[in-house]
Design a protein around this motif. Structure first.
Motif, PDB file in Angstrom:
ATOM      1  N   MET A   1     -12.301   8.108 -16.521  1.00 56.29           N
ATOM      2  CA  MET A   1     -12.333   6.278 -15.278  1.00 56.29           C
ATOM      3  C   MET A   1     -10.721   6.709 -15.136  1.00 56.29           C
ATOM      4  SD  MET A   1     -12.379   1.913 -16.254  1.00 56.29           S
ATOM      5  CE  MET A   1     -11.354   2.436 -17.042  1.00 56.29           C
ATOM      6  N   PHE A   2     -11.027   6.349 -14.005  1.00 56.91           N
ATOM      7  CA  PHE A   2      -9.721   6.248 -13.099  1.00 56.91           C
ATOM      8  C   PHE A   2      -9.177   4.291 -12.317  1.00 56.91           C
ATOM      9  CE2 PHE A   2      -9.161  10.603 -13.393  1.00 56.91           C
ATOM     10  CZ  PHE A   2      -8.423  10.803 -14.256  1.00 56.91           C
ATOM     11  N   LEU A   3      -8.148   3.836 -12.347  1.00 58.77           N
ATOM     12  CA  LEU A   3      -7.320   2.960 -12.067  1.00 58.77           C
ATOM     13  C   LEU A   3      -6.987   3.362 -10.345  1.00 58.77           C
ATOM     14  CD1 LEU A   3      -8.162   1.211 -14.319  1.00 58.77           C
ATOM     15  CD2 LEU A   3      -6.858  -0.110 -13.974  1.00 58.77           C
ATOM     16  N   ARG A   4      -7.944   2.708  -9.528  1.00 59.68           N
ATOM     17  CA  ARG A   4      -7.261   3.350  -7.872  1.00 59.68           C
ATOM     18  C   ARG A   4      -7.158   1.679  -7.286  1.00 59.68           C
ATOM     19  NH1 ARG A   4      -7.982   8.396  -7.066  1.00 59.68           N
ATOM     20  NH2 ARG A   4      -9.301   9.419  -8.892  1.00 59.68           N
ATOM     21  N   ALA A   5      -5.679   2.252  -7.727  1.00 58.68           N
ATOM     22  CA  ALA A   5      -5.429   0.585  -6.667  1.00 58.68           C
ATOM     23  C   ALA A   5      -5.225   0.296  -4.777  1.00 58.68           C
ATOM     24  CB  ALA A   5      -3.475   0.278  -7.422  1.00 58.68           C
ATOM     25  N   TYR A   6      -5.240  -0.873  -4.958  1.00 60.36           N
ATOM     26  CA  TYR A   6      -5.269  -0.665  -2.743  1.00 60.36           C
ATOM     27  C   TYR A   6      -4.626  -2.085  -2.558  1.00 60.36           C
ATOM     28  CZ  TYR A   6      -7.262  -1.413   1.427  1.00 60.36           C
ATOM     29  OH  TYR A   6      -7.413  -0.875   3.314  1.00 60.36           O
ATOM     30  N   MET A   7      -3.886  -1.981  -1.730  1.00 59.90           N
ATOM     31  CA  MET A   7      -3.186  -2.565  -0.837  1.00 59.90           C
ATOM     32  C   MET A   7      -3.177  -2.601   0.627  1.00 59.90           C
ATOM     33  SD  MET A   7       0.222  -2.788  -3.798  1.00 59.90           S
ATOM     34  CE  MET A   7       1.017  -1.494  -3.239  1.00 59.90           C
ATOM     35  N   ARG A   8      -3.482  -3.922   1.069  1.00 57.55           N
ATOM     36  CA  ARG A   8      -3.666  -4.408   2.140  1.00 57.55           C
ATOM     37  C   ARG A   8      -2.737  -5.422   2.703  1.00 57.55           C
ATOM     38  NH1 ARG A   8      -5.912  -6.381   5.892  1.00 57.55           N
ATOM     39  NH2 ARG A   8      -6.641  -7.952   4.344  1.00 57.55           N
ATOM     40  N   ALA A   9      -2.607  -4.673   4.427  1.00 59.75           N
ATOM     41  CA  ALA A   9      -1.462  -6.072   4.822  1.00 59.75           C
ATOM     42  C   ALA A   9      -1.809  -5.946   6.148  1.00 59.75           C
ATOM     43  CB  ALA A   9      -0.148  -6.172   3.923  1.00 59.75           C
ATOM     44  N   SER A  10      -2.146  -6.972   6.827  1.00 60.60           N
ATOM     45  CA  SER A  10      -2.119  -6.674   8.429  1.00 60.60           C
ATOM     46  C   SER A  10      -2.030  -6.073   9.472  1.00 60.60           C
ATOM     47  CB  SER A  10      -3.288  -8.607   8.686  1.00 60.60           C
ATOM     48  OG  SER A  10      -3.997  -9.052   8.048  1.00 60.60           O
ATOM     49  N   THR A  11      -0.467  -6.646   9.025  1.00 56.13           N
ATOM     50  CA  THR A  11       1.040  -5.875  10.519  1.00 56.13           C
ATOM     51  C   THR A  11       1.765  -5.167   9.253  1.00 56.13           C
ATOM     52  OG1 THR A  11       1.922  -8.728  10.230  1.00 56.13           O
ATOM     53  CG2 THR A  11      -0.030  -7.922  11.750  1.00 56.13           C
ATOM     54  N   THR A  12       2.259  -3.982  10.437  1.00 58.36           N
ATOM     55  CA  THR A  12       3.876  -3.961  10.069  1.00 58.36           C
ATOM     56  C   THR A  12       4.636  -5.172   9.978  1.00 58.36           C
ATOM     57  OG1 THR A  12       4.276  -3.643  12.024  1.00 58.36           O
ATOM     58  CG2 THR A  12       2.886  -1.159  11.280  1.00 58.36           C
ATOM     59  N   GLU A  13       4.300  -5.748   9.563  1.00 63.32           N
ATOM     60  CA  GLU A  13       5.351  -6.599   9.626  1.00 63.32           C
ATOM     61  C   GLU A  13       5.407  -7.201   8.138  1.00 63.32           C
ATOM     62  OE1 GLU A  13       4.401  -6.870  12.445  1.00 63.32           O
ATOM     63  OE2 GLU A  13       6.341  -6.402  13.674  1.00 63.32           O
ATOM     64  N   GLN A  14       3.903  -7.563   7.969  1.00 63.68           N
ATOM     65  CA  GLN A  14       3.713  -7.893   6.561  1.00 63.68           C
ATOM     66  C   GLN A  14       4.670  -6.738   5.253  1.00 63.68           C
ATOM     67  OE1 GLN A  14      -0.244  -9.118   7.223  1.00 63.68           O
ATOM     68  NE2 GLN A  14       0.513 -11.563   7.425  1.00 63.68           N
ATOM     69  N   ASP A  15       4.036  -7.056   3.815  1.00 61.16           N
ATOM     70  CA  ASP A  15       4.896  -5.926   2.784  1.00 61.16           C
ATOM     71  C   ASP A  15       3.401  -6.028   2.428  1.00 61.16           C
ATOM     72  OD1 ASP A  15       5.761  -4.851   1.261  1.00 61.16           O
ATOM     73  OD2 ASP A  15       6.961  -5.796   0.142  1.00 61.16           O
ATOM     74  N   ALA A  16       3.192  -4.848   2.659  1.00 63.07           N
ATOM     75  CA  ALA A  16       1.849  -4.158   2.058  1.00 63.07           C
ATOM     76  C   ALA A  16       2.227  -4.039   0.262  1.00 63.07           C
ATOM     77  CB  ALA A  16       1.161  -2.747   2.825  1.00 63.07           C
ATOM     78  N   ASN A  17       2.833  -4.121  -0.077  1.00 62.10           N
ATOM     79  CA  ASN A  17       3.539  -3.247  -1.599  1.00 62.10           C
ATOM     80  C   ASN A  17       4.027  -4.680  -2.180  1.00 62.10           C
ATOM     81  OD1 ASN A  17       4.241  -0.908  -2.322  1.00 62.10           O
ATOM     82  ND2 ASN A  17       4.727  -0.819   0.017  1.00 62.10           N
ATOM     83  N   ARG A  18       3.287  -5.969  -2.042  1.00 62.67           N
ATOM     84  CA  ARG A  18       4.052  -7.329  -2.377  1.00 62.67           C
ATOM     85  C   ARG A  18       3.040  -7.362  -3.593  1.00 62.67           C
ATOM     86  NH1 ARG A  18       1.365 -11.744  -2.765  1.00 62.67           N
ATOM     87  NH2 ARG A  18      -0.392 -10.774  -0.729  1.00 62.67           N
ATOM     88  N   ALA A  19       2.135  -6.856  -3.621  1.00 56.33           N
ATOM     89  CA  ALA A  19       1.224  -6.981  -4.981  1.00 56.33           C
ATOM     90  C   ALA A  19       0.927  -5.911  -5.753  1.00 56.33           C
ATOM     91  CB  ALA A  19      -0.270  -7.344  -4.902  1.00 56.33           C
ATOM     92  N   ARG A  20       2.128  -5.341  -6.277  1.00 62.47           N
ATOM     93  CA  ARG A  20       2.552  -3.859  -7.250  1.00 62.47           C
ATOM     94  C   ARG A  20       2.573  -4.746  -7.853  1.00 62.47           C
ATOM     95  NH1 ARG A  20       3.694   1.909  -6.832  1.00 62.47           N
ATOM     96  NH2 ARG A  20       3.181   2.082  -4.737  1.00 62.47           N
ATOM     97  N   GLU A  21       3.921  -5.041  -8.635  1.00 65.72           N
ATOM     98  CA  GLU A  21       4.079  -5.890  -9.853  1.00 65.72           C
ATOM     99  C   GLU A  21       2.490  -6.455 -10.782  1.00 65.72           C
ATOM    100  OE1 GLU A  21       7.476  -8.161 -10.332  1.00 65.72           O
ATOM    101  OE2 GLU A  21       8.749  -5.921  -9.156  1.00 65.72           O
ATOM    102  N   GLU A  22       1.801  -7.245  -9.973  1.00 67.35           N
ATOM    103  CA  GLU A  22       0.698  -7.740 -10.722  1.00 67.35           C
ATOM    104  C   GLU A  22      -0.247  -6.765 -10.512  1.00 67.35           C
ATOM    105  OE1 GLU A  22      -1.246 -12.133  -8.645  1.00 67.35           O
ATOM    106  OE2 GLU A  22       1.008 -11.076  -7.246  1.00 67.35           O
ATOM    107  N   LEU A  23      -0.303  -6.121  -9.845  1.00 69.30           N
ATOM    108  CA  LEU A  23      -1.652  -5.118 -10.337  1.00 69.30           C
ATOM    109  C   LEU A  23      -1.323  -4.176 -11.911  1.00 69.30           C
ATOM    110  CD1 LEU A  23      -2.305  -3.840  -6.481  1.00 69.30           C
ATOM    111  CD2 LEU A  23      -3.523  -5.454  -8.494  1.00 69.30           C
ATOM    112  N   GLU A  24       0.178  -3.473 -11.745  1.00 68.70           N
ATOM    113  CA  GLU A  24       0.969  -3.369 -13.064  1.00 68.70           C
ATOM    114  C   GLU A  24       0.661  -3.951 -14.012  1.00 68.70           C
ATOM    115  OE1 GLU A  24       4.846  -1.773 -11.528  1.00 68.70           O
ATOM    116  OE2 GLU A  24       4.026   0.247 -11.076  1.00 68.70           O
ATOM    117  N   ALA A  25       0.304  -4.924 -13.985  1.00 74.22           N
ATOM    118  CA  ALA A  25       1.062  -6.081 -15.231  1.00 74.22           C
ATOM    119  C   ALA A  25      -0.667  -6.136 -15.525  1.00 74.22           C
ATOM    120  CB  ALA A  25       1.442  -8.124 -15.276  1.00 74.22           C
TER     121      ALA A  25
END
Length: 206
Positions: free
Chosen positions: A1-25
């Motif tokens: 089993m692998f965890l595959r994280a998916y992060m999305r933002a609607s526009t290029t002005e928004q930061d799609a990486n914003r949730a990385r720390e929460e997902l890693e935690a």
């Protein structure tokens, strides 16, 4: 089993990486490691999301699709949400969302088949509910925006979105150089309609 994280933002002005720390935690708390990250700036209201479908193509049966919130995965219509669910089911990919506690146990293998099956059923129901809420929120915001624009037009205040002159000039140069529309979209993040508009403008000016 692998965890595959998916992060999305609607526009290029928004930061799609914003949730990385929460997902890693979340993964670290359970002694898990996120095997791959899939990041994109696309609307959640469309199924045309290359990173999401690349994740599904990479996934093996039993893998987990990890998201911060259900609305990062779907703001889809009911019909499109059913299509995405069918794709998830076919590939046997489990969805785990940080805002959906009933999904958390799906991130770990269960030795109790009955309990796992019960939680899967509950999780599917909750996913459907949150996906419906996310779509309603999307529709409500679009309606309020349209109403605001209509009111502004009536009052003579609405000017529309200002054109990105420097970006569009670059697109025009790329078109003149013979670069494909798909390559221009990938390089600039603009829509195909924008490329078409600038192409038409250039043709009329020629």
């Amino acid at each position: 089993m692998f965890l595959r994280a998916y992060m999305r933002a609607s526009t290029t002005e928004q930061d799609a990486n914003r949730a990385r720390e929460e997902l890693e935690a979340f993964a670290a708390e359970r002694g898990l490691t996120i095997a791959a990250w899939y990041i994109e700036n696309e609307s959640g209201s469309t199924l045309k999301r290359p990173a999401l479908f690349r994740l599904l193509a990479d996934a093996q049966p039993g893998d987990v699709l990890l998201v911060e919130q259900v609305d990062r995965l779907s703001r889809l219509t009911a019909a499109d949400w059913n299509k995405l669910k069918a794709e998830l089911a076919t590939r046997q990919v489990r969805v785990v969302a940080l805002d959906l506690p009933t999904s958390w146990m799906m991130a770990t293998a269960s030795t109790d088949a009955f309990t796992a099956r019960m939680f899967a059923a509950i999780n599917d129901m909750m996913l459907d509910m949150l996906a419906a809420v996310a779509r309603k929120d999307y529709d409500d915001r679009r309606r309020r925006q349209a109403e605001g624009q209509l009111k502004a037009k009536v009052e003579g205040r609405y000017k529309g979105r200002p054109e990105d002159a420097s970006r569009n000039a670059g697109i025009a140069q790329m078109l003149a150089a013979g670069i494909s529309w798909s390559s221009i979209q990938a390089a600039t993040g603009c829509s195909r309609a924008t490329v078409a508009k600038i192409s038409k403008r250039a043709s009329e000016a020629a």
